[in-house]
Scaffold this active site. Structure first.
Site, PDB file in Angstrom:
ATOM      1  CB  THR A 389      -0.842  -0.024   1.305  1.00 23.59           C
ATOM      2  OG1 THR A 389      -1.795  -1.066   1.221  1.00 23.59           O
ATOM      3  CG2 THR A 389      -1.579   1.284   1.569  1.00 23.59           C
ATOM      4  CB  SER A 461      -6.189  -1.285   8.598  1.00 29.52           C
ATOM      5  OG  SER A 461      -6.869  -2.449   8.939  1.00 29.52           O
ATOM      6  N   GLY A 481       0.728  -1.218   5.314  1.00 31.39           N
ATOM      7  CA  GLY A 481       1.016  -2.316   6.243  1.00 31.39           C
ATOM      8  C   GLY A 481      -0.193  -3.056   6.762  1.00 31.39           C
TER       9      GLY A 481
HETATM   10  O1  DON Z   1      -7.349  -1.334   3.257  1.00 31.83           O
HETATM   11  C1  DON Z   1      -6.609  -2.021   3.922  1.00 31.83           C
HETATM   12  O2  DON Z   1      -6.531  -1.941   5.123  1.00 31.83           O
HETATM   13  C2  DON Z   1      -5.686  -2.988   3.230  1.00 31.83           C
HETATM   14  N1  DON Z   1      -6.257  -3.426   1.985  1.00 31.83           N
HETATM   15  C3  DON Z   1      -4.400  -2.325   3.030  1.00 31.83           C
HETATM   16  C4  DON Z   1      -3.428  -3.292   2.453  1.00 31.83           C
HETATM   17  C5  DON Z   1      -2.100  -3.022   2.887  1.00 31.83           C
HETATM   18  O3  DON Z   1      -1.772  -2.089   3.574  1.00 31.83           O
HETATM   19  C6  DON Z   1      -1.143  -4.012   2.444  1.00 31.83           C
HETATM   20  N2  DON Z   1       0.123  -3.491   2.494  1.00 31.83           N
HETATM   21  N3  DON Z   1       0.688  -2.592   2.784  1.00 31.83           N
END
Ligand code: DON
Length: 580
Positions: A389, A461, A481
């Site tokens: 992300t 999150s 994360g």
């Molecule tokens: O929206 C979310 O919380 C997750 N899909 C975010 C994914 C994530 O942060 C993965 N890596 N960094």
């Protein structure tokens, strides 16, 4: 043959990729790997007027150039976001979604929700296989894992409401980077080589990330002509350049080819939403962050309210007492998150209660100062997620602040590039609960609120946040994360307020994480001494070390002279701050 070679080379590149920008999932390791390391931070990047900090310095520079030519922080954030879709393809995107939190110079705040949505045909049993069994593959790695993308609509809405520059000037730099290409760093070459080698079933993915079937080398120029065409269409036609016409048709055709659900109607119906941010206070500072469909703002304010009742400064940063109290606050907030938080357009979420000081007092009374609680008997575990992300922070010369976290969910999302359109699709549907009532010891939650329903947004999150005090902007923070995001952002805020760290130290300091279930504390390697681990274990905690947690690219204001202090996270190889 070429594909085979790519797989081998791609796998060889994985180690480098993991340790650099790709932030692939890091599982906690055995405790004897704990070796304490002092973190020595470089000074933050200083500039008198504007600052952009992103996980790729080229994207930061695109945003900074927008500020230089008179655009405001929202304009810069939009241009940075489009550029990130080109230069940081594992997470920067136009085929995913995210959140933007804005604080205006006069102290007003707002938030733009461009989270992906479930398609109209979605239903709560859509992740079951032909035998009626839950399939992790369908949920996370298939055309059904793709949510209706929100990023382009979010940027268009932010621009329409609050931008001041010409839209085309914000998209053009990304068009140029995609069309003319840019020179690959070692970490990006390794990262795209890995994805090209790993997904031969998606020819458009291989075509985008490989050089006629062979891996790109560091130092080579990487061009993305299909993506340049799609961005050009967005540049000329705004959101319609993505949600209607050729791009929408190509996306819908790929869905039909791969058994996905998204139709041209789903795309045409997508709307970004403006929402009221979650606001709380911590020791006299104002905390502004994202409301549902993110759980981030609620959980962070809930934890900060609990922690406000303790003298964390006296405990000492990353001492056993400090880690214990943080872990207990995290345990509680993640329990409430799992049980109660979902898309507010579909579910009543008790936001006022969860973020109130009185609820925090009740919660504090349940925390034993020297003994770990035990996470609930329902035995709902939540899996570790990948760490892709991306977050970037922007402040302009007038003090407008923009905090953006956006994502494809996993690194490179679903790994599906839309043929002819050159962009990656997310796998965000994986953030919905798997199946009604299916709660397992291996990581699934079956509560009702976050089940897939037509047009619902999946729980997130992501915690883009802004800190202010006495009416003045203090800092802009956020992180990738997965579930660790909420805790990473909170710890940067604690480092600023309770430990008086400068912004680069606050970003670089080792972090910890607890998410209720699994019932354990994970701490970044190097973060604590073996003695502290022993003290935590004596209190009843299970402790694990992990690889790096988060990439909290942040900006802080120097209270003495108003300078903007940029702090790219030292964990992110290609990150950089660009000041003005
Ligand atoms: O929206 C979310 O919380 C997750 N899909 C975010 C994914 C994530 O942060 C993965 N890596 N960094």
């Amino acid at each position: 043959m070429r594909i085979k070679q790519l797989v081998i080379l791609g796998l060889a590149a994985l180690a480098a990729a993991c340790s650099q920008t790709t932030q692939t999932a890091q599982q906690p390791q055995a405790i004897d790997a704990v070796v304490y390391e002092e973190v020595v931070s470089a000074p933050p990047v200083r500039a008198p007027s504007g600052m952009v900090v992103a996980s790729n310095i080229m994207a930061s520079q695109v945003g900074r150039n927008v500020l230089r030519s008179g655009g405001n922080a929202v304009d810069a954030a939009i241009a940075t976001g489009f550029a990130m879709a080109v230069v940081h393809p594992s997470a920067g995107n136009i085929g995913g979604g995210g959140f933007m939190v804005i604080r205006f110079p006069d102290g007003r705040v707002t938030a733009i929700d461009f989270r992906e949505k479930a398609p109209l045909a979605a239903h709560s049993n859509m992740f079951l296989d032909e035998n009626g069994e839950y399939s992790r593959d369908i949920h996370h790695n298939s055309h059904l894992s793709v949510g209706v993308p929100g990023t382009v609509a979010g940027f268009a809405k932010a621009h329409e409401q609050y931008g001041s520059a010409e839209w085309s000037d914000l998209v053009q730099p990304a068009v140029d980077l995609a069309g003319e290409g840019f020179t690959l760093t070692q970490s990006l070459a390794a990262s795209i080589g890995f994805v090209a080698g790993r997904y031969p079933q998606y020819p458009a993915t291989v075509a985008k990330f490989a050089n006629n079937g062979l891996p790109y080398e560091a130092g080579e120029v990487w061009r993305q002509p299909d993506l340049a065409n799609t961005l050009t269409s967005i540049m000329h036609h705004g959101r319609d350049g993505f949600y209607k016409g050729k791009t929408a048709r190509l996306l819908a055709e790929e869905m039909v080819r791969g058994g996905g659900m998204i139709t041209e109607e789903d795309l045409a119906r997508y709307e970004a939403q403006e929402r009221e941010p979650i606001q709380g206070t911590y020791r006299g500072y104002d905390i502004i962050s994202m409301p549902p469909p993110s759980s981030g703002g609620i959980a962070m304010v809930e934890m900060l309210n609990v922690l406000e009742g303790y003298d964390l400064t006296s405990m000492g940063h990353n001492s056993a007492a400090y880690i214990h109290h943080l872990a207990e606050a995290m345990r509680i907030a993640f329990r409430d998150r799992a049980r109660l938080v979902a898309d507010v357009d579909f579910v009543d979420v008790p936001i006022e209660h969860l973020t109130s000081k009185s609820y925090a007092r009740e919660l504090r009374a349940t925390i034993d100062d020297s003994r770990a609680a035990v996470s609930a008997p329902e035995d709902i575990q939540q899996p570790y997620e990948s760490f892709e992300t991306t977050h970037y922070s922007v402040v302009d010369g007038d003090g407008m602040a923009v905090s953006v976290t956006y994502t494809l969910e996993a690194g490179y999302g679903s790994k599906i590039v839309v043929p002819g359109a050159g962009f990656l699709l997310n796998n965000e549907m994986g953030d919905f609960n798997a199946q009604p009532g299916l709660t397992t010891a291996t990581g699934l939650i079956g509560t009702d609120g976050n089940l897939a329903r037509p047009e619902q947004r999946m729980l997130s999150s992501m915690t883009p946040a802004i800190l202010a005090k006495d009416g003045e902007l203090v800092a802009v923070v956020g992180s990738p994360g997965g579930r660790t995001i909420i805790n990473s952002v909170m710890q940067v805020i604690l480092n600023i307020i309770d430990f008086d760290m400068n912004i680069q130290e606050a970003v670089d300091a080792r972090r910890l994480h607890h998410q209720w279930l699994p019932d354990r504390i994970s701490i970044e390697a190097g973060g604590v001494t073996p003695e502290i681990v022993a003290q935590l274990e004596a209190m009843g905690h299970t402790v694990r070390v992990r690889g790096s947690q988060g990439r909290t690219n942040s900006v802080m204001i120097d209270a003495r002279n108003g300078d903007r202090l940029g702090a790219p996270d030292s964990r992110a190889g290609d990150a950089g701050a660009a000041g003005n």
